[in-house]
Enzyme design. Structure first.
Site: not given
Ligand code: UGA
Length: 437
Positions: A30, A35, A212, A256, A261, A264, A327
């Site tokens: 990378d 990182k 998706n 629901a 969000g 992806c 999430k």
């Protein structure tokens, strides 16, 4: 096998560690020095359950190292492209800068017989274009597309034991030379009986975007039902339970709430619409515009409900937002509905405090104007209303009686429909769910 993994973000870092776990000799590459320095010390640069332990476990075997130079890919015979394909600024299409740059940087390090394996989510047609680029630089190398279906929060187990493996090869033939090579890479998953599908390149690219889009559609479908349930006085959670028992429908992804969000689903459905337009097939995907619109409407709805909950005005109201990540089990705040709602409330005059077990540092970088508080107890203190927007277990487990001691007013908005409404009401709270009476 000797493997290089280009790009060490959510996808690549996990992929590199898992490939080493499977017994391969892996180098992760990378351009981000910070990182690479963290990964080299066995530290995960983002929160992902199980990743740090895995990094330490495989690094101690000597099978995993990290580098910032593309030259480190030399000597590997399989090169995975795992870089990001974000949404273009101000446009719906995907930005392929990183995929193109990674492929070109790799070219001079390819040897005859090497295979380049794309895992990034790309617009259909990209792989075909890149095959030509690879072949021109190294006629005896191949490029195939092997989309990734991992979920953040479950990335390690999803990589080690995926639902399915899809190999997209030029021409779509089972006899393609690189099929055998990829079978060796994934030998243990194949031995465990994971289904493997061989397709042509465009089908493999489409499998990912279609999957998706389907998931996004399922979520927006149930959120549209939540709007109807609100209008009709029905309960969307019970509705989801009942329709979900039909196994043609299934209960998963029918929760629901404030909508989807992350890095992806939102950008993938937009890139898919943009690509369909380029291909002259835009009509086929106009429904995704509605999927996107239903999803964005959830955020406005929560702001309005909060205003109602606070007696008609947000001005000066102390609102505690539980959850900032898009999430639970993730510190990712890309397009997080929770944060976007928190920012809207603040703009409309509320005094917002956001708490989250893992995502506060990322959230503060994105929305520095919000107030952040690490401790849930302190965040709840003197709140005029609390909003549960990311369903971390510790928020699901909040006790309404104990919580009542901290707040100024017992008002709760359950943006993920995960609290027991009866229990909270019995403890004297004004409870509002989404699509629940
Ligand atoms: C998603 C896909 O699920 C993965 O299969 C895919 O590999 C990945 O994108 C990717 O393209 O890399 P992820 O973004 O990690 O994975 O998150 P999901 O678990 O799909 O959740 C997306 C959003 O939908 C979250 O904001 C979640 O809160 C929301 N959601 C999910 C709901 O609002 N309701 C549900 O019932 C389920």
């Amino acid at each position: 096998m000797r493997i290089s993994v280009i790009g060490c973000g959510y996808l690549g870092a996990v992929h590199a560690a898992c490939m080493a776990k499977l017994g391969h000799d892996v180098v992760g590459i990378d351009v981000d020095e910070q990182k690479i320095s963290e990964l080299s010390r066995g530290r995960a640069p983002f929160f992902e359950p199980g990743l740090e332990n895995l990094l330490q476990e495989v690094q101690s075997t000597g099978r995993l190292r990290f580098a910032t130079e593309f030259a480190a890919a030399e000597g590997s015979s399989v090169h995975f492209i795992c870089v990001g394909t974000p949404q273009k600024k101000g446009e719906n299409g995907a930005d392929l800068t990183f995929v193109d740059a990674a492929t070109s940087a790799l070219l001079q390090h390819l040897s005859p017989g090497d295979i380049v394996v794309g895992k990034s989510t790309v617009p259909v047609g990209t792989a075909g274009r890149l095959v030509a680029v690879v072949k021109q630089a190294q006629p005896e190398a191949d490029l195939l597309w092997n989309p990734e279906f991992l979920r953040e929060g479950h990335a390690v187990s999803d990589t080690l034991l995926p639902d399915r493996l899809v190999y997209g090869v030029d021409g779509g033939s089972e006899d393609h030379r690189s099929v055998e090579v990829l079978d060796q890479v994934y030998a243990s998953a194949l031995e465990a009986g994971i289904p493997r599908l061989i397709t042509d390149l465009p089908t493999a690219e489409l499998v990912k975007t279609a999957a998706n889009s389907f998931l996004a559609t399922k979520i927006s479908f149930i959120n549209a039902m939540a709007e109807l349930c609100d209008a009709a006085g029905a309960d969307v959670s019970l509705l989801a339970d009942a329709i979900g028992l039909d196994d043609r429908i299934g209960r998963k992804f029918l929760n629901a709430g404030i909508g989807f969000g992350g890095g992806c689903l939102p950008k993938d459905i937009r890139a898919f619409m943009a690509r369909a337009g380029e291909l002259g097939a835009d009509q086929a995907l106009t429904f995704l515009r509605e999927v996107d619109a239903i999803n964005m409407r959830r955020r406005t709805r929560v702001v309005e409900l909060t205003r109602e909950l606070c007696g008609g005005s947000l001005l000066g109201q102390r609102i505690t937002v539980l959850g900032a990540a898009f999430k639970p089990e993730s510190d990712d705040v890309r397009d997080s509905p929770a944060l976007s709602i928190a920012a809207q409330l603040q703009l409309q005059g509320a005094d917002v405090t956001v708490t989250d077990p893992e995502a506060l540092a990322n959230a503060a970088r994105r929305f520095p104007e919000l107030h952040y508080e690490k401790s849930t107890g302190t965040a709840l203190k003197d709140a005029d209303a609390i909003l549960l927007l990311t369903e971390w277990q510790e928020y699901r487990d909040l006790d309404p009686y104990e919580t009542a001691y901290s707040v100024a007013y017992k008002r709760v908005l359950d943006g993920r429909n995960v609290l027991d409404a009866r229990k909270w009401r019995a403890a004297g709270w004004t409870y509002r769910g989404l699509g629940r009476p």
